[in-house]
Motif scaffolding. Structure first.
Motif, PDB file in Angstrom:
ATOM      1  N   ALA A  84      15.461 -16.699  -1.654  1.00 40.43           N
ATOM      2  CA  ALA A  84      14.114 -16.877  -1.781  1.00 40.43           C
ATOM      3  C   ALA A  84      13.180 -16.064  -1.160  1.00 40.43           C
ATOM      4  N   LYS A  85      13.691 -15.675   0.216  1.00 41.79           N
ATOM      5  CA  LYS A  85      12.913 -14.563   0.971  1.00 41.79           C
ATOM      6  C   LYS A  85      12.713 -13.026   0.189  1.00 41.79           C
ATOM      7  N   LEU A  91       7.805  -9.699  -4.640  1.00 41.61           N
ATOM      8  CA  LEU A  91       6.476 -10.121  -5.205  1.00 41.61           C
ATOM      9  C   LEU A  91       5.347  -9.541  -4.492  1.00 41.61           C
ATOM     10  N   VAL A  92       5.408  -9.410  -3.128  1.00 37.98           N
ATOM     11  CA  VAL A  92       4.277  -9.042  -2.132  1.00 37.98           C
ATOM     12  C   VAL A  92       4.491  -7.508  -2.428  1.00 37.98           C
ATOM     13  N   TYR A  93       5.417  -6.799  -2.419  1.00 43.66           N
ATOM     14  CA  TYR A  93       5.558  -5.475  -2.798  1.00 43.66           C
ATOM     15  C   TYR A  93       5.019  -4.886  -4.166  1.00 43.66           C
ATOM     16  N   TYR A  94       5.176  -5.454  -5.059  1.00 39.33           N
ATOM     17  CA  TYR A  94       4.531  -5.142  -6.330  1.00 39.33           C
ATOM     18  C   TYR A  94       3.169  -5.596  -6.248  1.00 39.33           C
TER      19      TYR A  94
END
Length: 168
Positions: A84-85, A91-94
């Motif tokens: 999950a991490k 997701l944060v990177y993209y």
């Protein structure tokens, strides 16, 4: 370091050494390729028959099933722990990459970059006809011809070798 010969490895397999000597030979076997080869060479038909009698016919299937069960138990369910991490970090990177791209495009950074280096494109356009004139138009034909000749030489060489073998 002392190396052991095939006869000594046969005696080892038959259990003719003390426990201490056997342990020493086992440790040596783990680290010495020369003795490992001698040990494997000392295995004869009788040993193979004994091994076949000792190993059940479904041994392979049993081991594969055990590995599959362990593998399925080792994979955590989705949405838990580090999986999950990792997906959240991705997701944060993209999202950050998308925001940065939109900001640079909206601010004109890409347009400035393109305008600053447009003279490189113009230089390339001017030199392109000169380069094309220097290229040999028959280049691809030469490659095909040389390749064809090479294949013919190989085929002729193989035929000559076969004829030589038949004559012997």
């Amino acid at each position: 370091m002392k190396h052991f010969n095939e006869k000594e490895w046969q005696m080892f397999r038959r259990g003719e050494y003390s426990q201490e000597e056997s342990r020493f030979m086992e440790e040596h076997l783990r680290g010495c390729q020369q003795c490992l080869n001698a040990f494997l060479n000392s295995i004869d038909e009788e040993d193979l028959l004994q091994a076949q009698e000792a190993i059940p016919p479904d041994f392979t299937d049993t081991v594969i099933n055990m590995i599959d069960r362990k593998r399925h138990a080792a994979v955590p369910p989705k949405g838990s722990g580090r999986w999950a991490k990792k997906s959240q970090n991705l997701l944060v990177y993209y999202a950050a990459a998308a925001v940065l791209t939109i900001a640079l495009m909206g601010g004109g950074a890409f347009q400035t970059f393109v305008k600053g280096y447009s003279h490189v494109a113009d230089t390339t356009k001017l030199n392109s006809p000169k380069i094309e004139q220097k290229l040999d138009i028959q280049f691809s034909k030469k490659i095909v011809d040389h390749t064809h000749q090479l294949i013919i030489r190989f085929e002729n060489q193989e035929q000559e070798e076969e004829n030589d073998e038949q004559q012997k």
